[in-house]
Scaffold this active site. Structure first.
Site, PDB file in Angstrom:
ATOM      1  N   ASN A 614      46.439  38.243  40.538  1.00 40.03           N
ATOM      2  CA  ASN A 614      44.895  38.031  40.251  1.00 40.03           C
ATOM      3  C   ASN A 614      44.821  37.436  39.062  1.00 40.03           C
ATOM      4  O   ASN A 614      44.303  38.079  37.927  1.00 40.03           O
ATOM      5  CB  ASN A 614      43.816  39.088  41.230  1.00 40.03           C
ATOM      6  CG  ASN A 614      42.762  38.296  40.610  1.00 40.03           C
ATOM      7  OD1 ASN A 614      42.147  37.653  41.653  1.00 40.03           O
ATOM      8  ND2 ASN A 614      41.956  38.772  39.530  1.00 40.03           N
ATOM      9  N   GLU A 615      44.401  35.913  39.088  1.00 42.78           N
ATOM     10  CA  GLU A 615      44.369  35.667  37.857  1.00 42.78           C
ATOM     11  C   GLU A 615      45.117  35.826  36.551  1.00 42.78           C
ATOM     12  O   GLU A 615      44.546  36.005  35.467  1.00 42.78           O
ATOM     13  CB  GLU A 615      42.850  35.503  37.932  1.00 42.78           C
ATOM     14  CG  GLU A 615      42.208  34.581  38.747  1.00 42.78           C
ATOM     15  CD  GLU A 615      40.628  35.046  38.621  1.00 42.78           C
ATOM     16  OE1 GLU A 615      40.096  35.510  37.233  1.00 42.78           O
ATOM     17  OE2 GLU A 615      39.639  34.835  39.052  1.00 42.78           O
ATOM     18  N   ASN A 671      39.888  31.601  43.547  1.00 47.99           N
ATOM     19  CA  ASN A 671      38.860  32.238  43.567  1.00 47.99           C
ATOM     20  C   ASN A 671      38.077  31.331  42.422  1.00 47.99           C
ATOM     21  O   ASN A 671      37.860  30.546  41.844  1.00 47.99           O
ATOM     22  CB  ASN A 671      38.962  33.112  42.277  1.00 47.99           C
ATOM     23  CG  ASN A 671      39.622  34.467  42.744  1.00 47.99           C
ATOM     24  OD1 ASN A 671      40.514  34.988  43.550  1.00 47.99           O
ATOM     25  ND2 ASN A 671      40.600  35.094  41.798  1.00 47.99           N
ATOM     26  N   TYR A 677      29.802  31.023  37.305  1.00 50.37           N
ATOM     27  CA  TYR A 677      30.639  30.754  36.213  1.00 50.37           C
ATOM     28  C   TYR A 677      29.972  29.970  35.675  1.00 50.37           C
ATOM     29  O   TYR A 677      30.493  29.733  34.461  1.00 50.37           O
ATOM     30  CB  TYR A 677      31.574  31.276  36.070  1.00 50.37           C
ATOM     31  CG  TYR A 677      31.705  33.059  36.347  1.00 50.37           C
ATOM     32  CD1 TYR A 677      30.920  34.052  35.568  1.00 50.37           C
ATOM     33  CD2 TYR A 677      31.852  33.781  37.405  1.00 50.37           C
ATOM     34  CE1 TYR A 677      30.773  35.733  35.805  1.00 50.37           C
ATOM     35  CE2 TYR A 677      32.419  35.130  37.501  1.00 50.37           C
ATOM     36  CZ  TYR A 677      31.454  35.992  36.801  1.00 50.37           C
ATOM     37  OH  TYR A 677      31.829  37.183  36.747  1.00 50.37           O
ATOM     38  N   TRP A 751      33.376  37.319  47.375  1.00 55.26           N
ATOM     39  CA  TRP A 751      33.239  38.909  46.634  1.00 55.26           C
ATOM     40  C   TRP A 751      32.276  39.006  46.275  1.00 55.26           C
ATOM     41  O   TRP A 751      31.021  38.003  46.010  1.00 55.26           O
ATOM     42  CB  TRP A 751      33.792  37.707  44.959  1.00 55.26           C
ATOM     43  CG  TRP A 751      33.954  39.097  44.257  1.00 55.26           C
ATOM     44  CD1 TRP A 751      33.594  39.632  43.082  1.00 55.26           C
ATOM     45  CD2 TRP A 751      35.706  39.869  44.391  1.00 55.26           C
ATOM     46  NE1 TRP A 751      33.905  40.466  41.911  1.00 55.26           N
ATOM     47  CE2 TRP A 751      35.396  40.891  43.356  1.00 55.26           C
ATOM     48  CE3 TRP A 751      36.898  39.797  44.301  1.00 55.26           C
ATOM     49  CZ2 TRP A 751      36.016  41.809  42.201  1.00 55.26           C
ATOM     50  CZ3 TRP A 751      37.768  41.135  44.461  1.00 55.26           C
ATOM     51  CH2 TRP A 751      37.419  41.545  43.477  1.00 55.26           C
ATOM     52  N   LYS A 771      27.511  41.458  42.526  1.00 57.56           N
ATOM     53  CA  LYS A 771      27.657  40.231  43.880  1.00 57.56           C
ATOM     54  C   LYS A 771      28.241  40.729  45.347  1.00 57.56           C
ATOM     55  O   LYS A 771      28.479  39.761  46.243  1.00 57.56           O
ATOM     56  CB  LYS A 771      29.374  38.868  43.152  1.00 57.56           C
ATOM     57  CG  LYS A 771      29.260  39.043  42.450  1.00 57.56           C
ATOM     58  CD  LYS A 771      30.309  37.632  42.282  1.00 57.56           C
ATOM     59  CE  LYS A 771      30.524  37.039  40.268  1.00 57.56           C
ATOM     60  NZ  LYS A 771      30.750  38.343  39.422  1.00 57.56           N
TER      61      LYS A 771
HETATM   62  C1  GCB Z   1      37.060  36.806  38.719  1.00 57.14           C
HETATM   63  C2  GCB Z   1      37.986  38.355  39.959  1.00 57.14           C
HETATM   64  C3  GCB Z   1      37.002  39.846  39.979  1.00 57.14           C
HETATM   65  C4  GCB Z   1      36.029  39.627  39.481  1.00 57.14           C
HETATM   66  C5  GCB Z   1      35.046  38.666  40.052  1.00 57.14           C
HETATM   67  C6  GCB Z   1      34.260  39.161  38.878  1.00 57.14           C
HETATM   68  O1  GCB Z   1      37.352  35.875  39.111  1.00 57.14           O
HETATM   69  O2  GCB Z   1      39.521  38.138  40.279  1.00 57.14           O
HETATM   70  O3  GCB Z   1      38.032  40.700  39.975  1.00 57.14           O
HETATM   71  O4  GCB Z   1      35.149  40.772  39.417  1.00 57.14           O
HETATM   72  O5  GCB Z   1      35.712  37.443  38.990  1.00 57.14           O
HETATM   73  O6  GCB Z   1      32.912  39.312  39.519  1.00 57.14           O
HETATM   74  O7  GCB Z   1      33.604  38.602  38.006  1.00 57.14           O
END
Ligand code: GCB
Length: 891
Positions: A614-615, A671, A677, A751, A771
């Site tokens: 992931n990322e 994502n 953001y 998410w 979230k």
């Molecule tokens: C993301 C990540 C995740 C974070 C989420 C966030 O991109 O993959 O692990 O929790 O953003 O809420 O910032």
């Protein structure tokens, strides 16, 4: 290798007995059309005696005539004078039925099947789906609803029979030709009080059914969860037997030492150092346990289902070994170290310090230290089944074959001849194929045995909607025909694909992925969460209408995979390579995690994707490490394919678009956080369209999108980052629409399903990433009901919002009240008076009265009625309590 349609084993049960036919209850059903047509019912269960029926004949016998309160695992208990039906079915049961069960003065019937409960009374239940609240006694005894609920297609001459035998005997069931084209005779040996469901589909000519009964073998799992001693910090000599740990804290597993400090908000400073502010370091656990003499001669494996993140273990002062990585299980063979008939002392050092060689380095979640999953002892015969790998090389709705590769272990010092039987058992408990081999096992060695079934006609397909689960029983017999060991593995017949243009398909039909991300923690418990909570979590996800779950960002508890198989949730499970990669040792550890994850979970039909990270290729990574990331991803992908060629791989990246990295995996997870953001939520569709133009061969799956909200916080003018539920709703309505409208997007995972603990988040509830669709203690936010109205087929209606009970309005101006519903029509009532019904687009102008108001919404769907009610207190500013505004006098 031989193939049998019927298992003919020379066991006493199958030896010829006097033919005697005695049917307590027989129900015949024929389904010439899609509708139910009950052609004949004989017998019934409406006697005055309580009858509890389970698939387990021995248990039926044991509980017959006893009070149901004494057997809470059957699902009925009393809390505060209320009867609570828990959908607690032991893991390998498909159903449990209760007839004439006493509750105070009342008598009721219930039936539980696959997590759903059907009752004859309007009880308050916490069940997953209570579809029928009328008296279902008739349906239970005829078994019709069971078929109706799960039918995937119209099958001619489908027959369901329910048989109960009051004594041990051979039962012969003769099915007349008018029901199944030609006369059939089924024979069963039945124990006293045993019950069976027999289900006959379109029958192959050679059909004969044998119902499966497990063998008695020495394999068993002994939980070691209670009576541990725990001490925080590094302690010298704690592994030694003569060390005195009696002053240590008493704890039971699951356990973490970070259940409090992670949530501590006192220490928030601008120069927050995420490595310091919660307790990360070594701690110690000790436990003594004794072993009964009956385990002598057996093999003993000490199993840890998860320990975060480096664990060293000693038994009776002897070092057993080390495991690195916080999310996969591991075991030690303790047969030669354990003391039988005496006390044993187990000492475990667990360390959750930052470790450059172990993924993950950093993440937006917390690294709770401890033995946060169960520890148990597996007892087996020295000749046992070590591993089972089940695949379906050919599968369609007409036919399927099953390939089973089983590793058989012989931990004795002499070669052994064994008979090895693999039985494929359908969801009704009938053997549909048996594969039998005779093998010579080498001394102190193991042997892989490959078996390929011939084709099984009309397999019941597994899908999120109809999660038909078969089982593979692997049984080892010695040359005298005695059973030595037996394991059970899940099997689902399904196939699926991702396409760059068409999105996702399963079993030949397109299916939009409607998913959530799921972290394993719970408020104030960290990752040390009881299994019952995991079950609740999965049911919350399913109830919201989701068909997919991404297990973020690491392998979850094995029980979660069992649940996903049985309720029908597609799964993406991943290794915890998050944010960055380290050096060679890090890569080796990531590969070990991948091996452990696939090794443990390869047979679950729910799993469709292995996630490789992931990322970890985020744009703000140092450029010089990007090469390493690409190499590691390539190696992980090759390893996943080698270990499991039957599944697809994926990765989740944010803006990263280097196609030479993205295209390594089969599916491209994105994502995206437009409207959180960056940018606005209206950007989402446009930006994804642009990416698709640039990368037309990518198989897009939105692996994350979300916005934070504080439960119960509503505003009139929502704005980005205000943490209101109002903004969160707007965000999701727009983003989900954009996803839904684009057929080339396979689907998405929100998410996240639940708010979760994250030390790096300082939103309006510090330490919590908000979230979620539900809070960290599982209270639903409005957005949960929004998705339920979009995703679920179960009729629902929800007045927005149950957490907005006090409103301020302008006298004379009606207020907008919104509803979420999937009903075909809904009517709203204010203080008992109808404000009219609507079809679609559920918004009303509501002329609230000052003070207390009641709102009620009633929806209709497919002949079913659902309702939602709430109280609203309305204040008109300027007016004193109860006194009308001057201005409005005389209106
Ligand atoms: C993301 C990540 C995740 C974070 C989420 C966030 O991109 O993959 O692990 O929790 O953003 O809420 O910032």
């Amino acid at each position: 290798m031989e193939h049998y349609m019927i298992l003919k084993r020379n066991s006493p049960q199958h030896r010829c007995q006097k033919l005697l036919s005695f049917l307590v209850l027989l129900s015949f059903l024929a389904f010439p059309h899609a509708g139910l047509a009950q052609t004949a019912v004989q017998g019934g269960l409406q006697g005055s005696e309580t009858v509890i029926l389970t698939p387990d004949g021995a248990l039926n016998k044991q509980i017959q005539g006893r009070n149901i309160d004494e057997v809470p695992e059957l699902g009925a208990s009393q809390e505060d004078g209320r009867l609570v039906l828990l959908p607690h079915q032991p893991r390998d049961w498909q159903w449990v039925a209760g007839f004439n069960v006493r509750w105070g003065e009342k008598r009721f019937n219930f039936f539980m099947v696959d997590g759903k409960t059907f009752t004859s009374e309007q009880f308050k239940t916490n069940v997953f789906l209570t579809r029928y609240k009328e008296d279902v006694t008739g349906r239970i005894s005829s078994n019709a609803f069971h078929i109706a609920l799960h039918r995937t297609r119209v099958v001619e001459n489908e027959l369901a029979i329910f048989v109960v035998s009051p004594k041990k005997q051979r039962v012969v069931i003769e099915i007349p030709p008018d029901l199944v084209k030609r006369k059939r005779i089924l024979e069963y040996h039945m124990e006293e009080n045993e019950s069976k469901f027999i289900h006959i589909d379109v029958l192959p000519e050679e059909f004969t059914s044998v119902t499966w009964a497990p063998e008695k073998v020495s394999r068993r799992v002994v939980p070691l969860s209670d009576d541990w001693r725990f001490k925080k910090g590094e302690i010298r000599g704690a592994e030694k037997e003569n060390f005195n740990g009696s002053s240590w804290d008493r704890v039971s597993l699951p356990h973490t030492w970070n259940a409090r400090d992670v949530y501590d908000t006192r220490n928030i400073r601008d120069d927050l150092d995420v490595f310091e502010l919660y307790d990360r370091g070594p701690s110690w656990y000790r436990k003594s346990f004794s072993l009964e003499p009956s385990v002598r001669g057996q093999r003993l494996f000490l199993q840890f289902l998860g320990a975060n993140q480096v664990a060293d273990a000693w038994l009776n002062g002897k070092y057993l070994g080390q495991h690195r990585g916080g999310y996969t299980g591991f075991e030690f063979d303790i047969t030669d170290v354990a003391r039988i008939g005496r006390e044993n002392l187990l000492a475990v050092r667990v360390d959750n310090s930052f470790n450059y060689d172990i993924p993950p380095h950093t993440a937006d979640f917390d690294f709770f230290g401890g033995l946060y999953r169960q520890v148990q002892l597996l007892v087996t015969h020295p000749i046992h089944v070590k591993d089972v790998n089940v695949t379906t090389p050919n599968v369609s709705s007409e036919s399927a074959t099953v390939r089973v590769v089983t590793t058989l272990a012989n931990q004795t010092s002499t070669p052994r001849r064994v008979r090895f039987v693999t039985n494929i058992v359908n969801p009704y408990g009938e053997i549909v194929r048996s594969m039998v081999d005779e093998k010579d096992l080498p001394a102190s060695g193991s042997l892989p045995v490959e078996q390929l079934s011939d084709s099984i006609t009309n397999p019941l397909l597994w899908s999120p909607k109809y999660p038909w689960l078969y089982k593979v029983y692997s049984t080892l017999y010695n040359d005298k025909g005695e059973a030595l060991d037996q394991t059970v593995s899940p099997l689902g017949f399904r196939w699926y694909s991702f396409s760059a243009d068409q999105g996702f398909s399963m079993n030949g039909e397109r299916l939009k992925i409607k998913g959530v991300n799921y972290h394993q923690d719970y408020l104030n418990k960290g990752n040390a969460v009881p299994l019952a909570q995991k079950r609740e979590d999965i049911l919350h996800i399913k109830r919201m209408g989701a068909n997919f779950v991404r297990l973020a960002h690491y392998p979850h508890h094995p029980y979660v995979l069992d649940l996903c198989d049985s309720v029908g949730l597609l799964v993406w499970q991943e290794i915890p390579v998050v944010n960055s990669v380290g050096g060679k040792k890090f890569g080796d550890n990531a590969k070990q995690m991948l091996r452990e994850m696939i090794g443990r979970d390869k047979n679950h039909p729910s799993i469709i994707l292995w996630g490789l990270g992931n990322e970890f290729s985020r744009d703000f990574q140092p450029k010089e490490t990007l090469g390493d990331q690409k190499v590691l991803l390539g190696e992980l992908n090759a390893l996943a394919k080698q270990l499991d060629p039957s599944r697809l791989t994926t990765q989740a990246q944010n803006h990263y678009t280097d196609s030479s990295v993205m295209a390594i995996t089969d599916v491209q997870g994105r994502n995206r956080y437009y409207g959180w953001y960056e940018g606005t939520y209206d950007d989402f569709g446009r930006v994804l369209d642009e990416e698709r133009k640039q990368f037309p061969t990518w198989k897009f799956l939105v692996s994350e999108y979300g916005a934070e909200a504080k439960y119960g916080y509503h505003v009139d003018n929502p704005r980005i980052f205000d943490h209101s539920e109002t903004y969160q709703l707007d965000f999701h309505r727009v983003t989900w629409k954009a996803i839904e409208e684009r057929p080339w997007i396979a689907g998405a995972a929100i998410w996240t399903m639940f708010d979760f603990s994250s030390f790096v988040k300082i939103g309006n509830i510090p330490r919590i990433n908000q979230k979620g669709m539900m809070t960290a203690d599982r209270k639903p936010k409005d957005v949960y009901y929004f998705y339920q109205s979009q995703w679920s087929d179960e009729p629902m209606v929800y007045i927005v919002s149950h957490t907005w009970t006090h409103r301020t309005a302008t006298r004379g101006l009606p207020q907008t009240v919104r509803l979420f519903s999937n009903c075909s029509s809904v009517e709203l009532f204010l203080n008992g008076k109808s404000l009219g019904g609507k079809i679609g687009g559920y918004e009303w102008s509501v002329p609230f009265a000052e003070g207390n108001n009641s709102l009620k919404a009633v929806g209709q769907k497919d002949g079913q009625t659902v309702a939602d009610e709430m109280a609203v207190y309305v204040r008109f500013p300027g007016a004193k309590d109860g006194t009308p505004d001057k201005k409005e006098e005389g209106n």
